[in-house]
Motif scaffolding. Sequence first.
Motif, PDB file in Angstrom:
ATOM      1  N   TYR A  55       0.806  -1.221   0.000  1.00 12.81           N
ATOM      2  CA  TYR A  55       0.000   0.000   0.000  1.00 12.81           C
ATOM      3  C   TYR A  55       0.835   1.265   0.000  1.00 12.81           C
ATOM      4  O   TYR A  55       0.309   2.354  -0.155  1.00 12.81           O
ATOM      5  N   MET A  56       2.135   1.143   0.216  1.00 12.43           N
ATOM      6  CA  MET A  56       2.952   2.328   0.436  1.00 12.43           C
ATOM      7  C   MET A  56       3.432   2.973  -0.857  1.00 12.43           C
ATOM      8  O   MET A  56       3.599   2.326  -1.875  1.00 12.43           O
ATOM      9  N   SER A  57       3.665   4.273  -0.771  1.00 12.17           N
ATOM     10  CA  SER A  57       4.145   5.040  -1.911  1.00 12.17           C
ATOM     11  C   SER A  57       5.619   4.743  -2.154  1.00 12.17           C
ATOM     12  O   SER A  57       6.307   4.163  -1.308  1.00 12.17           O
ATOM     13  N   VAL A  58       6.108   5.182  -3.296  1.00 12.71           N
ATOM     14  CA  VAL A  58       7.526   5.021  -3.624  1.00 12.71           C
ATOM     15  C   VAL A  58       8.372   5.744  -2.581  1.00 12.71           C
ATOM     16  O   VAL A  58       9.364   5.210  -2.093  1.00 12.71           O
ATOM     17  N   GLN A  59       7.955   6.956  -2.188  1.00  9.21           N
ATOM     18  CA  GLN A  59       8.713   7.724  -1.199  1.00  9.21           C
ATOM     19  C   GLN A  59       8.773   6.975   0.130  1.00  9.21           C
ATOM     20  O   GLN A  59       9.823   6.891   0.760  1.00  9.21           O
ATOM     21  N   ALA A  60       7.645   6.409   0.553  1.00 10.17           N
ATOM     22  CA  ALA A  60       7.619   5.673   1.823  1.00 10.17           C
ATOM     23  C   ALA A  60       8.529   4.449   1.745  1.00 10.17           C
ATOM     24  O   ALA A  60       9.286   4.170   2.684  1.00 10.17           O
ATOM     25  N   CYS A  61       8.466   3.727   0.652  1.00 13.19           N
ATOM     26  CA  CYS A  61       9.318   2.542   0.488  1.00 13.19           C
ATOM     27  C   CYS A  61      10.788   2.929   0.510  1.00 13.19           C
ATOM     28  O   CYS A  61      11.607   2.271   1.162  1.00 13.19           O
ATOM     29  N   ASN A  62      11.129   4.010  -0.176  1.00 14.00           N
ATOM     30  CA  ASN A  62      12.518   4.483  -0.185  1.00 14.00           C
ATOM     31  C   ASN A  62      12.967   4.913   1.208  1.00 14.00           C
ATOM     32  O   ASN A  62      14.096   4.652   1.618  1.00 14.00           O
ATOM     33  N   THR A  63      12.075   5.570   1.951  1.00 16.25           N
ATOM     34  CA  THR A  63      12.392   6.013   3.309  1.00 16.25           C
ATOM     35  C   THR A  63      12.699   4.819   4.196  1.00 16.25           C
ATOM     36  O   THR A  63      13.690   4.816   4.928  1.00 16.25           O
ATOM     37  N   LEU A  64      11.860   3.791   4.137  1.00 20.26           N
ATOM     38  CA  LEU A  64      12.118   2.591   4.942  1.00 20.26           C
ATOM     39  C   LEU A  64      13.422   1.931   4.520  1.00 20.26           C
ATOM     40  O   LEU A  64      14.218   1.509   5.364  1.00 20.26           O
ATOM     41  N   TRP A  65      13.635   1.827   3.218  1.00 21.46           N
ATOM     42  CA  TRP A  65      14.834   1.180   2.700  1.00 21.46           C
ATOM     43  C   TRP A  65      16.095   1.884   3.200  1.00 21.46           C
ATOM     44  O   TRP A  65      17.055   1.254   3.621  1.00 21.46           O
TER      45      TRP A  65
END
Length: 168
Positions: A55-65
């Motif tokens: 469900y997460m945005s690209v920005q959210a995924c990048n932030t977690l990564w």
Amino acid sequence: MEQKKQIKQMNYEQFRAHVKKASRIRNVPLIKIVAFQEKFMKIEEVQFYDVEQNYMSVQACNTLWMNLENKSFRNMVSQPLQVYRQMPNLGRLSFENLIRELYDTAVPILMDYDPDEYYTLEQLIEILTTDEEKLIEQLEMGRFKGAFINEEGKWLKPKPEVESAELL
């Protein structure tokens, strides 16, 4: 004909409120609040960038990564919720979507269950003749089907006859 029991599961809104409240009160890692399905606990590297699968945005995924050194699912849920709440560049919507991801990967939290149909952690330690630390590690890894953490933060594992109950 034997009628199957119906056990009510916590829905997403109840789960969300439970996780936030338990995190605020106990300030412990997510894995101490919610049990997760074994297949997710085995993931060595979460593919945060695969936004088609979550469900997460690209920005959210990048932030977690970028913010998690160890990319395993176990590491992700071994953090207190406050770690994600305070993560830079993880907006409110992305934070809420992370909670939805947790809901989808969690073992359902049961409500209105009969405690007599579940083993407690203490009972399991005695039955399996093991120490608490090892048993909790196995429970956290999802090794016991249907085991969950109740709203009080206690591990429960269904006794054999409960495992076949029909879940709502």
